[in-house]
Design a protein around this motif. Structure first.
Motif: not given
Length: 441
Positions: A24, A27, A115, A127, A132, A417
């Motif tokens: 988070q 991002i 995020g 993400s 990630s 996402r």
């Protein structure tokens, strides 16, 4: 499963909440590539360095000797080296810290730089592509360290700048040039194609082409006279000549060549028809006045061309040049005013064989790490559909594969996402691959 692997995977599961909180945070850093078209460089520069600084803290937490450096202010790469005990193969974890623009934030369900976590996915720009994967790599290294698992070979962690605008000279190539090489590399690009967390050992060559067609302007009402002259006196100086008409003739010829490529351009790792000549930008009109009252006297066509990594780019360029020349000879105006072809950008392809020990080790690690999860089973082995930094590893003689969380359909998309469980399994796969490849004591 070895005791070292079992301990490390248990530690990754324990670190899940911290890993997602760190993602988070990553991002939320607006690390949009500042040289991406139509961006404000001064407003964006520095974001890449900020992500690198965040990663550096976690690399140090993994016991790594850490450096930040770059060739442009505010665009630092980060490298962490976890020294092995000796006698094992070295491995690189690589990913890029920059992202593409988010576009209209109002079109997103959630703030693209927040995020947001909804219970199953984390949302936001980067993400999937590819924070990630970067964070999962860092936490895989941390879990190894915190489980007291010592690798025999060095583990080199790389967060690089510039990839989203093909600036490998600022990122991966610069890092390799500083001596941070290894016996193999795993790139954390999102590899969810048909199935999640595929292993991708190849990338096509990507060539950007611009074709410029010139015409002769005149009043739009002269089109009927222009067409009549083409029928009755094609070799005389025309009253007008439409650059757009000429450009479309060229494009139709290139579409026919693209159809031929389905048969003539093949590679065992790629699906038939994966090598294409895509027209992505058209700009045409009258230079003096871009208005429908004028017959256009200039048109540019911008193409993205994908070709097999085993084929020399000069062969691709020759086929295209010959196709354009042939269609030009069939048209009285183009025959005397040949279209010009430029090649503004080229990313060579790269490949690591399916049978290469690195590819086999990563496939086995991914299968082992996903046991008992929704991602269990043998992963697909497929090529990347586009350019990645795998190119620069294989060019340097380093076997490389891609493995990363996220669906390729989400990369660069609105509402990007990534599934939370997939991120955790990716971290498990990275750690398992390091143990398999480097050896552990």
């Amino acid at each position: 499963m070895s005791a070292a692997t079992e301990k490390t995977l248990a530690r990754i599961d324990d670190l899940r909440d911290e890993m997602l909180a760190t993602l988070q945070e990553a991002i939320a850093i607006r690390s949009v590539n500042p040289t991406y078209p139509d961006q404000d460089y001064d407003d964006l520069v520095g974001g890449e360095t900020e992500v690198s600084q965040l990663l550096a803290g976690h690399y140090r937490g993994a016991g790594a000797e850490t450096q930040l450096f770059g060739d442009a202010p505010g665009r630092d790469n980060v490298v962490g080296v976890v020294r092995g005990t000796g006698g094992g193969r070295s491995l690189i974890f690589n990913g890029h810290v920059d992202v593409v623009p988010a576009g209209d934030a109002g079109a997103w369900t959630h703030d693209p730089f927040a995020g947001h976590i909804d219970g199953t996915h984390i949302w936001g720009r980067g993400s999937v592509d590819m924070k990630s994967g970067l964070v999962a790599q860092a936490f895989a290294a941390r879990a190894l360290h915190e489980s007291d698992v010592r690798l025999r070979g060095d583990l080199i962690l790389q967060g690089v700048a510039g990839e989203e605008n093909l600036e490998h000279h600022l990122g991966t190539s610069l890092v390799l040039g500083h001596g941070f090489t290894a016996h193999g590399a795993i790139i954390a690009e999102p590899t969810g194609a048909v199935g999640p967390l595929s292993v991708m050992p190849a990338t096509p060559g990507v060539l950007v082409m611009r074709i410029t067609v010139t015409g002769k302007t005149g009043h739009a009402s002269a089109r009927s006279l222009m067409r009549a002259q083409l029928r009755t006196a094609p070799d005389t100086e025309p009253i007008a000549a439409s650059a757009l008409d000429g450009a479309l003739l060229v494009h139709e010829a290139l579409r026919a060549l693209e159809n031929e490529w389905e048969v003539t351009l093949t590679d065992p790792l790629f699906e038939p028809g994966q090598f294409t000549i895509g027209l992505d930008v058209i700009d045409g009109g009258a230079r003096a006045a871009r208005n429908v009252a004028f017959i256009p006297d200039e048109t540019t066509l911008d193409y993205a061309i994908f070709y097999p990594p085993s084929v020399d780019v000069t062969k691709i360029q020759s086929e295209i040049t010959e196709t354009v020349a042939k269609v030009a000879q069939s048209d009285p105006w183009l025959r005397r005013n040949l279209p010009t072809i430029e090649w503004p950008m080229h990313y060579p392809g790269g490949r690591t064989d399916r049978s290469d020990p690195l590819c086999q080790a990563v496939v086995a690690a991914r299968e082992e790490a996903a046991t008992g999860t929704a991602y269990a089973g043998v992963p697909d082995v497929r090529p990347f559909p586009s350019a990645t930094d795998l190119t620069w590893f294989t060019a340097a003689g380093i076997p490389a594969v891609g493995l990363g969380p996220g669906s390729l359909s989400m990369a660069h998309a609105v509402d990007e996402r990534c599934a939370l469980d997939e991120i955790v399994v990716a971290a498990r796969a990275y750690a398992t691959a390091a143990i398999r490849w480097c050896g552990a004591s």
